[in-house]
Design a protein around this motif. Sequence first.
Motif, PDB file in Angstrom:
ATOM      1  N   THR A  49       1.335  -1.237  -0.077  1.00  0.00           N
ATOM      2  CA  THR A  49      -0.152  -0.075  -0.099  1.00  0.00           C
ATOM      3  C   THR A  49       1.310   1.339  -0.130  1.00  0.00           C
ATOM      4  N   PHE A  57     -10.025   6.949   2.859  1.00  0.00           N
ATOM      5  CA  PHE A  57      -8.929   6.144   1.982  1.00  0.00           C
ATOM      6  C   PHE A  57      -7.525   6.184   2.684  1.00  0.00           C
ATOM      7  N   PRO A  58      -7.329   5.936   3.712  1.00  0.00           N
ATOM      8  CA  PRO A  58      -5.211   6.037   4.740  1.00  0.00           C
ATOM      9  C   PRO A  58      -4.592   5.793   3.379  1.00  0.00           C
ATOM     10  N   VAL A  59      -5.019   4.580   2.693  1.00  0.00           N
ATOM     11  CA  VAL A  59      -3.662   4.216   2.356  1.00  0.00           C
ATOM     12  C   VAL A  59      -4.270   3.221   0.917  1.00  0.00           C
ATOM     13  N   PRO A  61      -3.791   0.570  -2.142  1.00  0.00           N
ATOM     14  CA  PRO A  61      -3.334  -0.537  -2.609  1.00  0.00           C
ATOM     15  C   PRO A  61      -2.759  -0.713  -4.017  1.00  0.00           C
ATOM     16  N   ARG A  91      -8.261   2.435 -10.684  1.00  0.00           N
ATOM     17  CA  ARG A  91      -7.374   1.336 -10.195  1.00  0.00           C
ATOM     18  C   ARG A  91      -6.840   1.672 -11.943  1.00  0.00           C
ATOM     19  N   THR A 109      -4.386  -0.807  -7.720  1.00  0.00           N
ATOM     20  CA  THR A 109      -5.284  -1.894  -7.795  1.00  0.00           C
ATOM     21  C   THR A 109      -6.313  -1.144  -7.261  1.00  0.00           C
ATOM     22  N   SER A 110      -6.974  -0.128  -7.154  1.00  0.00           N
ATOM     23  CA  SER A 110      -8.050   0.198  -6.619  1.00  0.00           C
ATOM     24  C   SER A 110      -8.656   1.190  -6.730  1.00  0.00           C
ATOM     25  N   SER A 111     -10.111   1.667  -7.349  1.00  0.00           N
ATOM     26  CA  SER A 111     -10.074   2.654  -7.727  1.00  0.00           C
ATOM     27  C   SER A 111     -10.101   4.285  -6.129  1.00  0.00           C
ATOM     28  N   TYR A 114     -14.123   4.126  -5.617  1.00  0.00           N
ATOM     29  CA  TYR A 114     -15.487   3.611  -4.890  1.00  0.00           C
ATOM     30  C   TYR A 114     -15.473   4.288  -3.380  1.00  0.00           C
ATOM     31  N   TYR A 116     -16.517   4.637  -0.225  1.00  0.00           N
ATOM     32  CA  TYR A 116     -17.927   5.538  -0.211  1.00  0.00           C
ATOM     33  C   TYR A 116     -19.076   5.695  -0.863  1.00  0.00           C
ATOM     34  N   ASP A 118     -22.430   5.732  -2.047  1.00  0.00           N
ATOM     35  CA  ASP A 118     -23.582   6.808  -1.863  1.00  0.00           C
ATOM     36  C   ASP A 118     -22.712   8.322  -1.106  1.00  0.00           C
ATOM     37  N   VAL A 119     -21.828   8.283  -0.773  1.00  0.00           N
ATOM     38  CA  VAL A 119     -21.905   8.994   0.614  1.00  0.00           C
ATOM     39  C   VAL A 119     -20.678  10.089  -0.212  1.00  0.00           C
TER      40      VAL A 119
ATOM     41  N   ALA B  35     -19.599   0.314   4.093  1.00  0.00           N
ATOM     42  CA  ALA B  35     -19.820   0.910   3.183  1.00  0.00           C
ATOM     43  C   ALA B  35     -19.038   1.041   1.979  1.00  0.00           C
ATOM     44  N   ARG B  36     -18.806   0.444   1.633  1.00  0.00           N
ATOM     45  CA  ARG B  36     -18.413  -0.238   0.174  1.00  0.00           C
ATOM     46  C   ARG B  36     -18.661  -0.860   0.201  1.00  0.00           C
ATOM     47  N   GLU B  62      -8.718  -6.379  -6.801  1.00  0.00           N
ATOM     48  CA  GLU B  62      -9.037  -5.742  -8.473  1.00  0.00           C
ATOM     49  C   GLU B  62      -9.877  -6.334  -9.058  1.00  0.00           C
ATOM     50  N   GLU B  65     -13.226  -5.000  -8.279  1.00  0.00           N
ATOM     51  CA  GLU B  65     -13.739  -3.880  -8.508  1.00  0.00           C
ATOM     52  C   GLU B  65     -14.217  -4.406  -9.900  1.00  0.00           C
TER      53      GLU B  65
END
Lengths: 130, 416
Positions: A49, A57-59, A61, A91, A109-111, A114, A116, A118-119, B35-36, B62, B65
Amino acid sequence: MKELVCIVCPNGCKIIIDDNGDILNAKCNRGIVFATEEATSPKRTVCSTVATTFSDFPVLPVRSSAEINKIDIPACMNALNNVLLDRRVGRGEIIIKDVLGSGVDIISTSSMQYTYCDVETPDDGSKDNA
Amino acid sequence: MNYDVTVIGGGPAGLAAAIAANKENASVLLVEREARLGGILKQCIHDGFGLVTFGEKLTGPEYCERYIDELLQTDVSVKLLTFVTRIEKNADGFAIHFVNREGAAHVQTRAIVLATGCRERTAKQVFIHGTRPSGVFTAGTAQYYVNLMGELPVKRCVILGSGDIGLIMARRLTMEGAEVIGVYEAKPEPSGLPRNLYQCLDDFGIPLHLSHTVTRVFGDERLTAVEIAQVDKNMRPIANTEKIIECDGLILSVGLIPENELAESIDVAIDRRTKGPICDQKYMTMEKGVFCAGNALHVNDLVDYVTLSAVEAGRNSAYLTNKPRALVHVVAEEGILYTVPSVLDVNEPVSDVTLYFRASRELRNAMLTLRVDGRAVFQKKYSVLRPPEMERLKLNFAQYGITTDSEVSLSLKEVE
């Protein structure tokens, strides 16, 4: 003789490299490629990370876009520990280009969209959870 | 609101089930308490996911998602931060009661897909003596701290149990600068996959001690040490083998149990061995209209299998009929720990059934035999089978003329 376990797929073949350098027990070609490399210059994908400035979203991946030399893992981790991401990335975006001059990139490796889903989330990263 | 299908859980099983039901033109609601979306895969940042479904080695985020991307293209309704409190059977199906930030409410649904995943066994379930200091974590909790919060919860730790998450965390904690003294496993055999023993322990010089367990923890506020002892065949500690190891962390990787509180609340029959609902080849539980998939059904070793079962469950949930079922048990005999499904509905097609099974112990040169009324109708030889590795078998039961009076059984025997 050298015994190793193939990490290419979940089968985890126990591969033997005998004293003549012959590779035994690999069930597929990818296993033979893995064993050859493992005997000469072992390589691994690094998954870790990086820190961000966003409290929600502190870290983030990340992973290496391809395998890097096993001996370079500590140096790679060091490079990752020096990152502080202050933008929201998608991502697959490159986080460190050509890490350690290896020709391999570190990619997200993450968007972060995403988070929350709907928050409403703070965009500037300056707000703290407190 | 009315839905054809309500999927409970937004992890890999729930995502795949919701997408599959939507493809069959069902109106679908997906309920997720976090929440996710993504479930446990959000924190599984290591790679190795998706080899079966995508032919690629993806990380957990990955993998999930890709399904989230697809889901958000559909008109599936998604409720996040929503917790299902109660399910009520009624004439039209089920009322799903839930709470979220808008308060308490309920929806009406014809079918349910339970995709609630599994939970880790905790310290209380493994009976360790001593004080109750902080510093004792399940592997999943440690993983949450490190991979989602960016915190290192231990500096010097011992890992109890050789499950895959424990092995993955041994590597992860080491890479982040913590010292992992060793992995201790009470059984004489490791429970994680061989490739994880190799790339998570051997790569980092972390020792694995089989037939050892943690017998006591020390520390007031924070863990200061653990006592390790060798165990006998029956996993009882052997006297005078105790050793004290100073550490500030004890990570537990001692097994997973399907999460089925909701299923039990509506009297869905649970299989003693899988600890998940008994289901037929359509992934419908013994309660009409209630389907189950993924780790809620039985703990899978590959997320790919979770997805495959959820696609089936989701698709079938869209075609709920009033047709009565004609159920035949697939009896797990010698050598078989369990099968999923464990029941066949012979009023529905049985020509293309994917049967998952685990061996009850390590077997070499084992012959798998499917018997119908005592007659061996199908056999397959396996060179090696281990309980931690689930096997998948495609079977055409239609050719065996099975009726509700048939006795169907599966067994494994070592042969020369």
